[in-house]
Design a protein around this motif. Sequence first.
Motif, PDB file in Angstrom:
ATOM      1  N   VAL A 108      13.942  98.721  57.937  1.00 28.54           N
ATOM      2  CA  VAL A 108      13.412 100.052  58.251  1.00 28.54           C
ATOM      3  C   VAL A 108      14.525 101.065  58.017  1.00 28.54           C
ATOM      4  O   VAL A 108      15.602 100.971  58.597  1.00 28.54           O
ATOM      5  N   ALA A 109      14.260 101.984  57.107  1.00 25.35           N
ATOM      6  CA  ALA A 109      15.285 102.949  56.696  1.00 25.35           C
ATOM      7  C   ALA A 109      14.687 104.349  56.586  1.00 25.35           C
ATOM      8  O   ALA A 109      15.086 105.144  55.755  1.00 25.35           O
ATOM      9  N   GLY A 110      13.712 104.610  57.451  1.00 26.20           N
ATOM     10  CA  GLY A 110      13.038 105.909  57.376  1.00 26.20           C
ATOM     11  C   GLY A 110      13.606 106.944  58.325  1.00 26.20           C
ATOM     12  O   GLY A 110      13.166 108.093  58.334  1.00 26.20           O
ATOM     13  N   GLY A 111      14.593 106.533  59.128  1.00 26.57           N
ATOM     14  CA  GLY A 111      15.120 107.452  60.149  1.00 26.57           C
ATOM     15  C   GLY A 111      15.873 108.612  59.527  1.00 26.57           C
ATOM     16  O   GLY A 111      16.189 108.613  58.334  1.00 26.57           O
ATOM     17  N   GLN A 112      16.148 109.612  60.340  1.00 26.90           N
ATOM     18  CA  GLN A 112      16.809 110.821  59.830  1.00 26.90           C
ATOM     19  C   GLN A 112      18.323 110.766  59.986  1.00 26.90           C
ATOM     20  O   GLN A 112      19.034 111.594  59.418  1.00 26.90           O
ATOM     21  N   GLY A 113      18.802 109.812  60.787  1.00 24.67           N
ATOM     22  CA  GLY A 113      20.248 109.651  60.953  1.00 24.67           C
ATOM     23  C   GLY A 113      20.953 110.934  61.373  1.00 24.67           C
ATOM     24  O   GLY A 113      22.067 111.198  60.936  1.00 24.67           O
ATOM     25  N   THR A 114      20.294 111.693  62.242  1.00 23.17           N
ATOM     26  CA  THR A 114      20.866 113.008  62.601  1.00 23.17           C
ATOM     27  C   THR A 114      22.198 112.874  63.337  1.00 23.17           C
ATOM     28  O   THR A 114      23.091 113.685  63.145  1.00 23.17           O
ATOM     29  N   ARG A 115      22.316 111.823  64.144  1.00 28.98           N
ATOM     30  CA  ARG A 115      23.572 111.692  64.919  1.00 28.98           C
ATOM     31  C   ARG A 115      24.753 111.403  64.006  1.00 28.98           C
ATOM     32  O   ARG A 115      25.860 111.878  64.237  1.00 28.98           O
ATOM     33  N   GLN A 190       6.914 105.811  55.414  1.00 30.08           N
ATOM     34  CA  GLN A 190       6.169 105.748  56.669  1.00 30.08           C
ATOM     35  C   GLN A 190       5.460 107.083  56.905  1.00 30.08           C
ATOM     36  O   GLN A 190       5.613 108.023  56.114  1.00 30.08           O
ATOM     37  N   PRO A 215       9.741 111.707  60.759  1.00 21.43           N
ATOM     38  CA  PRO A 215       9.141 110.371  60.652  1.00 21.43           C
ATOM     39  C   PRO A 215       8.610 109.918  62.018  1.00 21.43           C
ATOM     40  O   PRO A 215       9.186 110.281  63.048  1.00 21.43           O
ATOM     41  N   GLY A 217       8.737 107.366  63.791  1.00 19.95           N
ATOM     42  CA  GLY A 217       9.443 106.322  64.550  1.00 19.95           C
ATOM     43  C   GLY A 217       9.364 104.975  63.867  1.00 19.95           C
ATOM     44  O   GLY A 217       8.487 104.747  63.013  1.00 19.95           O
ATOM     45  N   HIS A 218      10.278 104.047  64.234  1.00 18.45           N
ATOM     46  CA  HIS A 218      10.220 102.739  63.560  1.00 18.45           C
ATOM     47  C   HIS A 218       8.947 101.988  63.895  1.00 18.45           C
ATOM     48  O   HIS A 218       8.533 101.084  63.179  1.00 18.45           O
ATOM     49  N   GLN A 246      17.193  96.757  61.021  1.00 19.94           N
ATOM     50  CA  GLN A 246      17.396  98.188  60.796  1.00 19.94           C
ATOM     51  C   GLN A 246      18.504  98.417  59.773  1.00 19.94           C
ATOM     52  O   GLN A 246      19.461  97.644  59.710  1.00 19.94           O
ATOM     53  N   ILE A 247      18.404  99.501  59.060  1.00 17.23           N
ATOM     54  CA  ILE A 247      19.370  99.789  58.000  1.00 17.23           C
ATOM     55  C   ILE A 247      20.785 100.012  58.554  1.00 17.23           C
ATOM     56  O   ILE A 247      21.767  99.808  57.831  1.00 17.23           O
ATOM     57  N   LYS A 406      25.578 104.563  64.351  1.00 17.20           N
ATOM     58  CA  LYS A 406      24.633 105.587  64.830  1.00 17.20           C
ATOM     59  C   LYS A 406      25.289 106.960  64.888  1.00 17.20           C
ATOM     60  O   LYS A 406      24.680 107.955  64.537  1.00 17.20           O
TER      61      LYS A 406
HETATM   62  P1  UTP Z   1      17.382 105.336  65.213  1.00 21.79           P
HETATM   63  O1  UTP Z   1      16.539 105.268  66.413  1.00 21.79           O
HETATM   64  O2  UTP Z   1      18.824 105.061  65.398  1.00 21.79           O
HETATM   65  O3  UTP Z   1      17.165 106.740  64.538  1.00 21.79           O
HETATM   66  O4  UTP Z   1      16.780 104.372  64.141  1.00 21.79           O
HETATM   67  P2  UTP Z   1      17.763 107.419  63.244  1.00 21.79           P
HETATM   68  O5  UTP Z   1      16.682 108.331  62.790  1.00 21.79           O
HETATM   69  O6  UTP Z   1      18.295 106.451  62.233  1.00 21.79           O
HETATM   70  O7  UTP Z   1      19.005 108.245  63.743  1.00 21.79           O
HETATM   71  P3  UTP Z   1      19.066 109.555  64.664  1.00 21.79           P
HETATM   72  O8  UTP Z   1      18.411 109.187  65.969  1.00 21.79           O
HETATM   73  O9  UTP Z   1      18.355 110.654  63.931  1.00 21.79           O
HETATM   74  O10 UTP Z   1      20.526 109.792  64.788  1.00 21.79           O
HETATM   75  C1  UTP Z   1      16.961 102.995  64.193  1.00 21.79           C
HETATM   76  C2  UTP Z   1      16.444 102.400  62.896  1.00 21.79           C
HETATM   77  O11 UTP Z   1      15.074 102.681  62.741  1.00 21.79           O
HETATM   78  C3  UTP Z   1      14.843 103.371  61.529  1.00 21.79           C
HETATM   79  C4  UTP Z   1      16.171 103.982  61.148  1.00 21.79           C
HETATM   80  O12 UTP Z   1      16.236 104.231  59.762  1.00 21.79           O
HETATM   81  C5  UTP Z   1      17.120 102.925  61.639  1.00 21.79           C
HETATM   82  O13 UTP Z   1      17.189 101.860  60.727  1.00 21.79           O
HETATM   83  N1  UTP Z   1      13.818 104.394  61.740  1.00 21.79           N
HETATM   84  C6  UTP Z   1      13.910 105.243  62.793  1.00 21.79           C
HETATM   85  C7  UTP Z   1      12.801 104.475  60.843  1.00 21.79           C
HETATM   86  O14 UTP Z   1      12.722 103.704  59.865  1.00 21.79           O
HETATM   87  N2  UTP Z   1      11.864 105.440  61.039  1.00 21.79           N
HETATM   88  C8  UTP Z   1      11.914 106.304  62.074  1.00 21.79           C
HETATM   89  O15 UTP Z   1      10.995 107.148  62.181  1.00 21.79           O
HETATM   90  C9  UTP Z   1      12.964 106.198  62.970  1.00 21.79           C
END
Ligand code: UTP
Length: 478
Positions: A108-115, A190, A215, A217-218, A246-247, A406
Amino acid sequence: MNDRLPAIQEELEAHGQSHVLAFFDELDPKRQAALLDQVDAINFDELQALIETYVLNKPTIELPDSLEPAPFYCRPDDPQHANQYDVAEYRRIGEQLLGEGKVAAFTVAGGQGTRLGWNGPKGTYPATPVTGKPLFQVFAEQIRAAQNKYGVTIPWYIMTSPINDADTRRFITDNNCFGLPRKNIFMFPQGVMPTLSADDGKLLLASKHEIAVHPDGHGGAIKALRTSGAIEDMAGRGVEHISYFQIDNPLAKVVDPLFLGLHTAAPDTSSEVSSKMVTKAYPEEKVGVFCKVNGKVAVVEYSDLPQKLAEQRDESGVLRFNAGSIAIHLFGVSFVEQLTADADHFGLPFHRAEKKAAYVDTASGEVVNPANPNAIKLETFVFDALPLAQQSIVFETTRDEFAPIKNASGVDSPASSHEVQSERNARWLESHGVKVPRTRNGKVDATIEISPLTAMEQADLPVAELPETVAAGSVLSL
Ligand code: UTP
């Protein structure tokens, strides 16, 4: 005038969201149409209910009085395992499944990685301590190594989001899929949710012609696996189990035979969904905890676990709620198929997160970058699928599988991840008699990287090629 406009205006007005069209007259016809499409895709009755529940109110989590720690299969190096299971036999079962091509890797690599604050998909982040390999490469190499080891194709499914999908695809194809055939990589985006103003639940505008979204959420993975056609693709390839990770954890194993064996053959598994845990490092550690809730295995978020319980210890001084989730799971393909049989109506519960989100001020037309959280993002979590299974098992692993990236610094940062990666690699070398320098407090005094192509696990290391010693302060890449 656009034919759709009156009906959409009416709908927005009925739900107090008319501001979305504040700049409509300034937009060119293409952007007008795109904005109307975006509005059209929102189910405003459902959204209204979510705003009531999660924005205008803060839902409280009701934990049952009977909350118990979840049972788990202990790690194979714990002598207790002998009372629980036969490591060699379950490993054999897992290896057989792998050899038969019944397992897919799923990132799962759809997160925004804002932190982390990295400009690009997190999978493009240079994660390894010596060569700075991007996370996608780390996993691609693991998959190549596992394919060689088990003599089989392991298809790789990657969930992106509409926000990072194009960049992710470009990165992977520009890098020649890091040596994997393109046809065995299935990327899919997603779903998204509109980002809401924390004050009043109004839709935020990302620009004059776009509603701000994030997105979902995972947990969105379950539905997206179905709607993207990934599940169908898996079934067509004869895949029966999905290895989910998770990525952002470069030490996650893309496949693990022992875990697979337990997931499919342990006496109390239904082979629907299984999870890995590590024992918590300290009571306040920010990881979810595996519990038994109303007879079902579930993850309770660290923020929801009452402090009294988080600190509770058993007679031997061990934390009672000690099973920390590291977000590694196995899902049965048929479980995902069954959950999403009616995909339109399937969804895991939402969680509310207060976040900072840039938005266009509808009065001034200016972009505002807030200093404090101003928005509510609604997200679903994949572990909420656990209680939907008839039975679900938890398997203990070591911290050698957990080096998340993170934050930009401090806990769970690139620096801490490098340290854990070097430590794991040092232990692997030491197990083969290599002398690794350590500081007075026991920390590795060198930076050590081991490519997955060199060894997927300790036993794979080419002993004859290993150095006798590693020099203090040196950098070593194997
Ligand atoms: P995190 O909960 O750490 O969120 O995701 P994030 O988006 O990567 O980082 P922040 O919170 O914005 O800093 C944990 C894993 O779930 C994936 C992320 O890519 C990561 O591998 N994920 C998270 C998704 O694939 N989709 C999402 O909507 C949220």
